[in-house]
Design a protein around this motif. Sequence first.
Motif, short mmCIF file in Angstrom:
data_model
loop_
_atom_site.label_atom_id
_atom_site.label_comp_id
_atom_site.label_asym_id
_atom_site.label_seq_id
_atom_site.Cartn_x
_atom_site.Cartn_y
_atom_site.Cartn_z
N SER A 42 0.78 -1.25 -0.04
CA SER A 42 -0.01 -0.08 -0.10
C SER A 42 0.95 1.19 -0.02
O SER A 42 2.13 1.15 0.34
CB SER A 42 -0.89 0.00 1.46
OG SER A 42 0.06 -0.10 2.40
N GLN A 52 -7.64 7.37 4.86
CA GLN A 52 -8.30 6.10 4.19
C GLN A 52 -7.46 4.75 4.44
O GLN A 52 -8.29 3.78 4.84
CB GLN A 52 -8.21 6.41 2.91
CG GLN A 52 -8.90 5.16 2.08
CD GLN A 52 -10.42 5.46 2.34
OE1 GLN A 52 -10.99 6.07 2.07
NE2 GLN A 52 -10.86 3.79 2.81
N TRP A 53 -6.57 4.65 4.65
CA TRP A 53 -5.69 3.51 5.06
C TRP A 53 -6.11 3.00 6.23
O TRP A 53 -6.51 1.81 6.75
CB TRP A 53 -4.22 3.73 4.96
CG TRP A 53 -3.32 2.23 5.32
CD1 TRP A 53 -2.97 1.79 4.17
CD2 TRP A 53 -2.86 2.06 6.51
NE1 TRP A 53 -2.32 0.44 4.98
CE2 TRP A 53 -2.16 0.84 6.38
CE3 TRP A 53 -3.07 2.39 7.82
CZ2 TRP A 53 -1.47 -0.03 7.40
CZ3 TRP A 53 -2.34 1.86 8.87
CH2 TRP A 53 -1.52 0.52 8.45
N GLN A 55 -9.11 3.82 8.01
CA GLN A 55 -10.42 3.39 7.85
C GLN A 55 -10.62 2.17 7.46
O GLN A 55 -11.42 1.28 7.93
CB GLN A 55 -11.21 4.44 7.10
CG GLN A 55 -11.46 5.84 7.72
CD GLN A 55 -11.97 6.79 6.64
OE1 GLN A 55 -12.29 6.60 5.36
NE2 GLN A 55 -12.63 7.92 7.20
N ASP A 56 -9.59 1.87 6.50
CA ASP A 56 -9.66 0.62 5.82
C ASP A 56 -9.22 -0.81 7.07
O ASP A 56 -9.88 -1.44 7.18
CB ASP A 56 -8.50 0.13 4.92
CG ASP A 56 -9.08 0.84 3.44
OD1 ASP A 56 -10.10 1.51 3.37
OD2 ASP A 56 -8.19 1.13 2.65
N GLN A 57 -8.33 -0.32 7.93
CA GLN A 57 -7.96 -0.95 9.04
C GLN A 57 -9.16 -1.24 9.86
O GLN A 57 -9.43 -2.41 10.41
CB GLN A 57 -6.60 -0.54 9.64
CG GLN A 57 -5.45 -0.31 8.88
CD GLN A 57 -5.03 -1.48 8.22
OE1 GLN A 57 -5.13 -2.56 8.78
NE2 GLN A 57 -4.80 -1.27 6.85
N GLN A 59 -12.14 -1.08 9.29
CA GLN A 59 -13.35 -1.67 8.71
C GLN A 59 -13.04 -3.22 8.62
O GLN A 59 -13.86 -3.90 8.95
CB GLN A 59 -13.48 -1.31 6.98
CG GLN A 59 -14.62 -2.23 6.46
CD GLN A 59 -14.86 -1.75 5.01
OE1 GLN A 59 -14.04 -1.20 4.37
NE2 GLN A 59 -15.97 -2.07 4.33
N GLY A 60 -11.54 -3.63 8.71
CA GLY A 60 -11.55 -5.03 8.86
C GLY A 60 -11.71 -5.34 10.21
O GLY A 60 -12.26 -6.66 10.38
N LYS A 90 -4.75 -11.26 8.96
CA LYS A 90 -5.77 -11.14 7.84
C LYS A 90 -6.21 -12.34 7.03
O LYS A 90 -5.58 -13.68 7.23
CB LYS A 90 -5.09 -10.20 6.60
CG LYS A 90 -3.69 -10.82 5.97
CD LYS A 90 -3.16 -9.70 5.43
CE LYS A 90 -1.62 -10.13 4.80
NZ LYS A 90 -1.20 -9.15 3.94
#
Length: 184
Positions: A42, A52-53, A55-57, A59-60, A90
């Motif tokens: 990334s 954003q990064w 937020q992606d974490q 969301q995971g 992951k």
Amino acid sequence: MRLRADATPTAPALVLRPWSPADAAELVELYRDEAMRRWTSSAVNDEAGAVQWIQDQQQGWETGHRFGFAIVESQPGGAEEQLAGHVVLKNVSPRASSAEVGYWTAAHARGRGVAPRSLEALTDWAFTVFSRDRLTRLELLHQVDNTASCRVAEKSWYELTTCLPAAPPAYPLAGHVHVRPRDL
């Protein structure tokens, strides 16, 4: 959720915690490191990208398929924490017997055992929390020329089991697969 890794004679204790929006500015600074940009998939180029990064974490965590932790160095006397890296579990699925781990370490924290100590804490947590979900093995993948990741894997009892062929453009070089079974 907070995990801990003990201090060593050359490095402070580590705290692994979920990423926070307050980490965005420091994350941008960490991504200015050329070595990190080479080894991570990334890119974080600015504060909007960092938000954003993160937020992606987050969301995971919400979906239960990816659990990213900020690695912070715990300073004596309750001083401000300093980001030292990232470690992640992951591809978690209730029906799968395996999942994948990954990590990166900030330039200022390399060479002090941050990655192996963090990976050990994450591994112990994963096998404890997901034991009822039949998680019996963790896989660690990296490019063949990333010798530092090979050393971290070996220090953390992840055995090199196979090599993967290159698959450009996503994987331009061959890769190593290291595996750690739950019952080591």
